[in-house]
Scaffold this motif. Structure first.
Motif, short mmCIF file in Angstrom:
data_model
loop_
_atom_site.label_atom_id
_atom_site.label_comp_id
_atom_site.label_asym_id
_atom_site.label_seq_id
_atom_site.Cartn_x
_atom_site.Cartn_y
_atom_site.Cartn_z
N UNK A 1 0.64 -1.39 -0.03
CA UNK A 1 -0.01 -0.02 0.11
C UNK A 1 0.85 1.16 -0.07
N UNK A 2 1.95 1.04 0.77
CA UNK A 2 3.02 2.44 0.95
C UNK A 2 3.46 2.64 -0.47
N UNK B 1 10.76 9.84 -2.69
CA UNK B 1 11.04 8.83 -1.36
C UNK B 1 9.94 8.88 -0.55
N UNK B 2 9.78 7.72 0.25
CA UNK B 2 8.68 7.75 1.56
C UNK B 2 9.42 7.55 2.77
N UNK B 3 8.58 7.98 3.91
CA UNK B 3 9.06 8.06 5.19
C UNK B 3 8.08 7.24 6.15
N UNK B 4 8.81 6.82 6.97
CA UNK B 4 8.08 6.07 8.20
C UNK B 4 8.78 6.45 9.51
N UNK C 1 11.04 3.60 -4.20
CA UNK C 1 11.79 4.51 -3.84
C UNK C 1 12.57 4.50 -2.51
N UNK C 2 13.64 5.38 -2.32
CA UNK C 2 14.31 5.29 -1.06
C UNK C 2 13.24 5.31 0.13
N UNK C 3 13.66 5.10 1.47
CA UNK C 3 13.02 5.02 2.48
C UNK C 3 14.02 5.83 3.52
N UNK C 4 13.17 6.72 4.18
CA UNK C 4 13.75 7.73 5.44
C UNK C 4 13.07 7.18 6.73
N UNK C 5 13.57 7.31 7.65
CA UNK C 5 12.89 6.97 8.94
C UNK C 5 13.04 7.96 9.99
N UNK C 6 11.95 8.32 10.77
CA UNK C 6 12.15 9.53 11.65
C UNK C 6 12.10 9.00 13.15
N UNK C 7 12.99 9.90 13.82
CA UNK C 7 12.87 9.55 15.16
C UNK C 7 11.62 10.10 15.91
N UNK C 8 11.20 9.47 16.89
CA UNK C 8 10.04 9.78 17.52
C UNK C 8 10.09 10.59 18.98
N UNK C 9 9.13 11.13 19.40
CA UNK C 9 8.78 11.77 20.46
C UNK C 9 8.51 10.63 21.56
N UNK C 10 9.05 10.71 22.80
CA UNK C 10 8.61 9.58 23.80
C UNK C 10 8.52 10.38 25.03
#
Length: 441
Positions: free
Chosen positions: A75-76, A87-90, A138-147
């Motif tokens: 789906x992504x 690119x896509x991000x998660x 496409x390339x993937x980028x990943x995000x640091x999250x708030x905790x």
């Protein structure tokens, strides 16, 4: 990396304003909120003007113990192709736990939860990201999250964890400076130290957002103006590297377009301030260089033992947060209570958007009734299922007395609980409703 420029999170509520906003080079859209075959006309017009659109996923759960779901990855990928995205991000997060590995029910958080910064979690995350990279066009980028919470026994700082992740997988990083500020307030982590440890060349783009502090806890709300401390973290990052793109996030409580434009100007000002300082004296010490490197998984080495340990740990935590089970050893019980209430509040807000009829039917009692329900009923099948389960719970309990609200809720539940979508034809709707009533007698 492609230069993106200045962007803003596209949301239906501000679609018209975004189209008219000057200086917008690109937009980001929540991937799960768009359908590839029926893209919003606003996004189509932006694309025709040459505005880049990037899909931002929220439900893969790359930090979970299980490998990424093939259907969610497909789906992504569809959304990336439909939008012509570069690119896509998660997120580096887990969003569900339980299931066959733990012989317990599958639980959903309904929100992003932090992964422990351990060798086990890093091994699993690296393999999950490789699976995702292979499935995406496409390339993937990943995000640091708030905790809001910290895992006991962590073995790396956030900067070290992200450095090793990028080094082992080649994944790009989406650095959220608001989340670095959140973790500074909630976990005592120094944003400058995290930035000094990051592989700056791996940055794909940057998120900036607002939040609020209550009782010493920072809530990353995306519903408040960007505060000065977040802009200071952005300026610090810009003093170290010129980020390819910077994006303003706003998900709720949307202000007038002029206020959004002022926030974008403040973001540009922080970037200019950082750029002016670039080349001056900069931090040279990097804890990442002094620390013991994370152990890379050897070729052919199975991650199954690490997945099993991670599954048990994440299930215990999520169960405590959404099902009221005992707090796992080493966690702060007070802070877990704050996180549990935040998750329940998030569920209430999203269900109200997914099923806007419920707040109308229940009126001012909607939120208190939903929070009481959420306390003993974990989400197990997504938000649409959650809305239906909540309505069914009210109809089976005595929480809602007989009267107009109960009758309206019963009609709403009968209309939507079947496998066939509601019809706009009154006769068809009446027949379906009658069949359901007869079936439940």
């Amino acid at each position: 990396m492609e230069r993106l420029g200045t962007g803003i999170g596209w949301r239906p509520e501000i679609a018209d304003a975004v189209e008219r906003m000057p200086g917008i080079d690109w937009v980001e859209v929540v991937a799960e909120n768009v359908c590839p075959g029926h893209l919003p006309e606003s996004l189509g017009r932006l694309r025709e003007r040459g505005v880049t659109v990037i899909p931002h996923g929220v439900s893969l759960g790359l930090g979970g113990a299980e490998r990424p779901d093939a259907g969610r990855l497909a789906a992504l990928a569809e959304r990336a192709e439909a939008l012509g995205a570069p690119l896509v991000t998660e997120h580096i997060a887990f969003v569900r736990a339980g299931g066959t590995r733990t012989a317990s029910p599958l639980l959903e958080a309904g929100h992003l939860l932090p992964v422990p910064r351990t060798r086990d979690a890093l091994d699993v995350l690296c393999e999950n990201i490789r699976v995702a990279q292979d499935a995406l066009p496409v390339p993937l980028a990943v995000e640091n999250i708030a905790a809001l919470i910290s895992w006991p026994g962590e073995e790396m700082t956030e900067g070290q964890f992200l450095y090793e992740l990028a080094d082992r997988t080649g994944v790009r990083l989406l650095v959220d400076v608001a989340n670095l500020h959140t973790n500074h307030v909630n976990r005592g982590e120094d944003p400058a130290k995290a930035l000094a440890e990051l592989p700056l060349e791996a940055i794909a783009y940057v998120h900036v957002a607002g939040g609020f502090e209550r009782d010493g806890v920072w809530h990353d709300s995306h519903a408040h103006p960007v505060p000065e401390p977040v802009l200071e973290v952005l300026a610090d990052l810009a003093s170290r590297v010129s980020p390819p793109g910077v994006l303003l996030e706003r998900d709720e409580n949307f202000p007038e377009p002029a206020e959004l434009e002022r926030e974008l100007e403040a973001i540009r000002g922080a970037l200019e301030k950082g750029a002016a300082e670039r080349g001056a004296a900069r931090a040279t010490a990097s804890a990442a260089g002094d620390a013991e490197p994370a152990r890379a998984t050897r070729p052919g080495e199975s991650t199954e033992p690490a997945r099993q340990r991670l599954a048990l740990a994440q299930t215990a935590l999520l169960s405590a947060l959404v099902a009221g089970t005992p707090v796992p050893e080493g966690f702060d019980g007070v802070r877990l209570g704050v996180q549990a209430r935040a998750l329940a509040g998030k569920r209430a807000d999203v269900v109200a958007k997914i099923a806007p009829e419920l707040p109308v039917i229940l009126g001012e009692r909607y939120r208190s009734l939903f929070l009481a329900y959420a306390h003993g009923h974990p989400m197990t099948g997504g938000y649409r299922r959650d809305a239906l389960d909540f309505a069914e719970h009210l109809l089976r309990s005595e929480a809602l007395a007989e009267g107009p609200a109960r009758r309206e809720l019963r009609a709403w539940w009968l209309e939507r609980s079947g496998p066939v979508p509601p019809s706009r034809r009154p006769v068809v709707r009446a027949v379906r409703a009658a069949r359901r009533v007869l079936a439940h007698r």
